[in-house]
Motif scaffolding. Structure first.
Motif, PDB file in Angstrom:
ATOM      1  N   ALA A  23       0.830  -1.198   0.000  1.00  0.00           N
ATOM      2  CA  ALA A  23       0.000   0.000   0.000  1.00  0.00           C
ATOM      3  C   ALA A  23       0.863   1.245   0.000  1.00  0.00           C
ATOM      4  O   ALA A  23       0.406   2.327   0.286  1.00  0.00           O
ATOM      5  CB  ALA A  23      -0.915  -0.011   1.205  1.00  0.00           C
ATOM      6  N   GLY A  24       2.126   1.111  -0.339  1.00  0.00           N
ATOM      7  CA  GLY A  24       3.032   2.241  -0.325  1.00  0.00           C
ATOM      8  C   GLY A  24       3.602   2.445   1.071  1.00  0.00           C
ATOM      9  O   GLY A  24       3.032   1.996   2.063  1.00  0.00           O
ATOM     10  N   ASP A  25       4.737   3.109   1.123  1.00  0.00           N
ATOM     11  CA  ASP A  25       5.425   3.370   2.378  1.00  0.00           C
ATOM     12  C   ASP A  25       4.612   4.354   3.236  1.00  0.00           C
ATOM     13  O   ASP A  25       4.346   5.471   2.798  1.00  0.00           O
ATOM     14  CB  ASP A  25       6.804   3.965   2.030  1.00  0.00           C
ATOM     15  CG  ASP A  25       7.666   4.180   3.256  1.00  0.00           C
ATOM     16  OD1 ASP A  25       7.126   4.225   4.382  1.00  0.00           O
ATOM     17  OD2 ASP A  25       8.884   4.316   3.067  1.00  0.00           O
ATOM     18  N   VAL A  31       4.139  12.253   4.809  1.00  0.00           N
ATOM     19  CA  VAL A  31       4.716  13.470   4.200  1.00  0.00           C
ATOM     20  C   VAL A  31       3.682  14.079   3.243  1.00  0.00           C
ATOM     21  O   VAL A  31       3.474  15.297   3.224  1.00  0.00           O
ATOM     22  CB  VAL A  31       6.028  13.149   3.426  1.00  0.00           C
ATOM     23  CG1 VAL A  31       6.542  14.397   2.712  1.00  0.00           C
ATOM     24  CG2 VAL A  31       7.083  12.606   4.375  1.00  0.00           C
ATOM     25  N   MET A  32       3.021  13.225   2.488  1.00  0.00           N
ATOM     26  CA  MET A  32       1.998  13.715   1.561  1.00  0.00           C
ATOM     27  C   MET A  32       0.847  14.369   2.315  1.00  0.00           C
ATOM     28  O   MET A  32       0.280  15.369   1.878  1.00  0.00           O
ATOM     29  CB  MET A  32       1.475  12.563   0.699  1.00  0.00           C
ATOM     30  CG  MET A  32       2.484  12.105  -0.325  1.00  0.00           C
ATOM     31  SD  MET A  32       1.967  10.584  -1.164  1.00  0.00           S
ATOM     32  CE  MET A  32       0.520  11.154  -2.057  1.00  0.00           C
ATOM     33  N   CYS A  37      -1.454  17.232  -0.911  1.00  0.00           N
ATOM     34  CA  CYS A  37      -1.906  16.212  -1.876  1.00  0.00           C
ATOM     35  C   CYS A  37      -3.342  15.755  -1.656  1.00  0.00           C
ATOM     36  O   CYS A  37      -4.113  15.621  -2.604  1.00  0.00           O
ATOM     37  CB  CYS A  37      -0.990  14.996  -1.836  1.00  0.00           C
ATOM     38  SG  CYS A  37       0.762  15.385  -1.827  1.00  0.00           S
ATOM     39  N   PHE A  38      -3.691  15.515  -0.378  1.00  0.00           N
ATOM     40  CA  PHE A  38      -5.014  14.953  -0.110  1.00  0.00           C
ATOM     41  C   PHE A  38      -6.117  16.011  -0.105  1.00  0.00           C
ATOM     42  O   PHE A  38      -7.277  15.696   0.097  1.00  0.00           O
ATOM     43  CB  PHE A  38      -4.995  14.155   1.202  1.00  0.00           C
ATOM     44  CG  PHE A  38      -4.161  12.897   1.068  1.00  0.00           C
ATOM     45  CD1 PHE A  38      -4.635  11.821   0.331  1.00  0.00           C
ATOM     46  CD2 PHE A  38      -2.897  12.819   1.630  1.00  0.00           C
ATOM     47  CE1 PHE A  38      -3.864  10.669   0.171  1.00  0.00           C
ATOM     48  CE2 PHE A  38      -2.121  11.674   1.476  1.00  0.00           C
ATOM     49  CZ  PHE A  38      -2.604  10.593   0.742  1.00  0.00           C
ATOM     50  N   THR A  39      -5.738  17.283  -0.338  1.00  0.00           N
ATOM     51  CA  THR A  39      -6.760  18.308  -0.542  1.00  0.00           C
ATOM     52  C   THR A  39      -7.449  18.052  -1.880  1.00  0.00           C
ATOM     53  O   THR A  39      -8.642  18.274  -2.027  1.00  0.00           O
ATOM     54  CB  THR A  39      -6.111  19.714  -0.605  1.00  0.00           C
ATOM     55  OG1 THR A  39      -5.169  19.806   0.430  1.00  0.00           O
ATOM     56  CG2 THR A  39      -7.125  20.811  -0.493  1.00  0.00           C
ATOM     57  N   CYS A  40      -6.680  17.607  -2.851  1.00  0.00           N
ATOM     58  CA  CYS A  40      -7.223  17.419  -4.205  1.00  0.00           C
ATOM     59  C   CYS A  40      -7.339  15.967  -4.624  1.00  0.00           C
ATOM     60  O   CYS A  40      -7.937  15.685  -5.655  1.00  0.00           O
ATOM     61  CB  CYS A  40      -6.345  18.128  -5.227  1.00  0.00           C
ATOM     62  SG  CYS A  40      -6.378  19.928  -5.102  1.00  0.00           S
ATOM     63  N   THR A 100      11.741  18.238  -3.745  1.00  0.00           N
ATOM     64  CA  THR A 100      12.880  17.820  -4.566  1.00  0.00           C
ATOM     65  C   THR A 100      12.395  16.694  -5.490  1.00  0.00           C
ATOM     66  O   THR A 100      11.359  16.076  -5.243  1.00  0.00           O
ATOM     67  CB  THR A 100      14.022  17.268  -3.693  1.00  0.00           C
ATOM     68  OG1 THR A 100      13.545  16.083  -3.029  1.00  0.00           O
ATOM     69  CG2 THR A 100      14.472  18.281  -2.665  1.00  0.00           C
ATOM     70  N   GLN A 101      13.205  16.429  -6.516  1.00  0.00           N
ATOM     71  CA  GLN A 101      12.869  15.319  -7.426  1.00  0.00           C
ATOM     72  C   GLN A 101      12.776  14.012  -6.628  1.00  0.00           C
ATOM     73  O   GLN A 101      11.890  13.199  -6.864  1.00  0.00           O
ATOM     74  CB  GLN A 101      13.936  15.232  -8.529  1.00  0.00           C
ATOM     75  CG  GLN A 101      13.723  14.120  -9.539  1.00  0.00           C
ATOM     76  CD  GLN A 101      12.616  14.398 -10.575  1.00  0.00           C
ATOM     77  OE1 GLN A 101      12.246  15.556 -10.805  1.00  0.00           O
ATOM     78  NE2 GLN A 101      12.081  13.353 -11.176  1.00  0.00           N
ATOM     79  N   ALA A 102      13.678  13.844  -5.652  1.00  0.00           N
ATOM     80  CA  ALA A 102      13.676  12.604  -4.858  1.00  0.00           C
ATOM     81  C   ALA A 102      12.382  12.476  -4.048  1.00  0.00           C
ATOM     82  O   ALA A 102      11.781  11.397  -3.987  1.00  0.00           O
ATOM     83  CB  ALA A 102      14.893  12.568  -3.944  1.00  0.00           C
ATOM     84  N   GLN A 103      11.947  13.567  -3.437  1.00  0.00           N
ATOM     85  CA  GLN A 103      10.700  13.522  -2.651  1.00  0.00           C
ATOM     86  C   GLN A 103       9.506  13.226  -3.555  1.00  0.00           C
ATOM     87  O   GLN A 103       8.649  12.406  -3.223  1.00  0.00           O
ATOM     88  CB  GLN A 103      10.467  14.869  -1.946  1.00  0.00           C
ATOM     89  CG  GLN A 103      11.380  15.112  -0.770  1.00  0.00           C
ATOM     90  CD  GLN A 103      11.245  16.550  -0.263  1.00  0.00           C
ATOM     91  OE1 GLN A 103      11.197  17.504  -1.049  1.00  0.00           O
ATOM     92  NE2 GLN A 103      11.193  16.702   1.049  1.00  0.00           N
ATOM     93  N   ALA A 104       9.468  13.918  -4.701  1.00  0.00           N
ATOM     94  CA  ALA A 104       8.344  13.720  -5.626  1.00  0.00           C
ATOM     95  C   ALA A 104       8.358  12.284  -6.165  1.00  0.00           C
ATOM     96  O   ALA A 104       7.304  11.673  -6.342  1.00  0.00           O
ATOM     97  CB  ALA A 104       8.403  14.733  -6.767  1.00  0.00           C
TER      98      ALA A 104
END
Ligand code: HEC
Length: 114
Positions: A23-25, A31-32, A37-40, A100-104
């Motif tokens: 189910a993902g980390d 962090v999301m 993110c969960f607003t939209c 950052t690209q890594a976070q995204a």
């Protein structure tokens, strides 16, 4: 390195990837949640943006090619629309220039595991 170590490392890697594919980390999810993110987005239904399950389905989930993951991470950072206009009526995703690209990339992998 002897064969036993290689085998043990392989088993550890396999079980780690099993967890993250389930189910993902959960750390990435929190962090999301602290970002917007969960607003939209919701996991299983359309809000402003597409359901994360639909995003995962479109890009073949965790089997998505590395190039796709890079493009999607860039999309989160730069924002934009076009890929989901039928579902969103053309609403854009806002840019997230502080990521950052890594976070995204971590976030994309989490989304693709839904
Ligand atoms: C202002 C609302 C909004 C916010 C905030 C938002 N999104 Fe989106 N997101 C959208 C919309 C709208 C789309 C569809 C874009 C399109 O049509 O190409 C989208 C698309 C996506 C996609 C698929 C991109 C594609 O091209 O297929 C991913 C992955 C995604 N969002 C992840 C995130 C993550 C991670 C965050 C938090 C950092 C986030 N979104 C925050 C509205 C939002």
């Amino acid at each position: 390195m002897n064969a036993k170590y290689v085998l043990a490392a392989g088993v550890v890697l396999l079980s780690l990837s099993d967890i993250s594919h389930a189910a993902g980390d959960p750390k990435v999810k929190s962090v999301m949640a602290r970002s917007d993110c969960f607003t939209c987005h919701s996991i299983d239904h359309q809000v402003v943006g597409p359901a994360y399950k639909d995003v995962a389905k479109r890009y073949h989930g965790t089997a998505a090619p590395a190039a796709t993951v890079i493009v999607l991470a860039q999309k989160i950072i730069k924002g934009g629309n076009g890929n989901w206009n039928k579902e969103t009526g053309g609403s854009p995703m806002t840019p997230h220039p502080a990521l950052t690209q890594a976070q995204a990339t971590e976030m994309v992998k989490w989304v693709l595991a839904q």
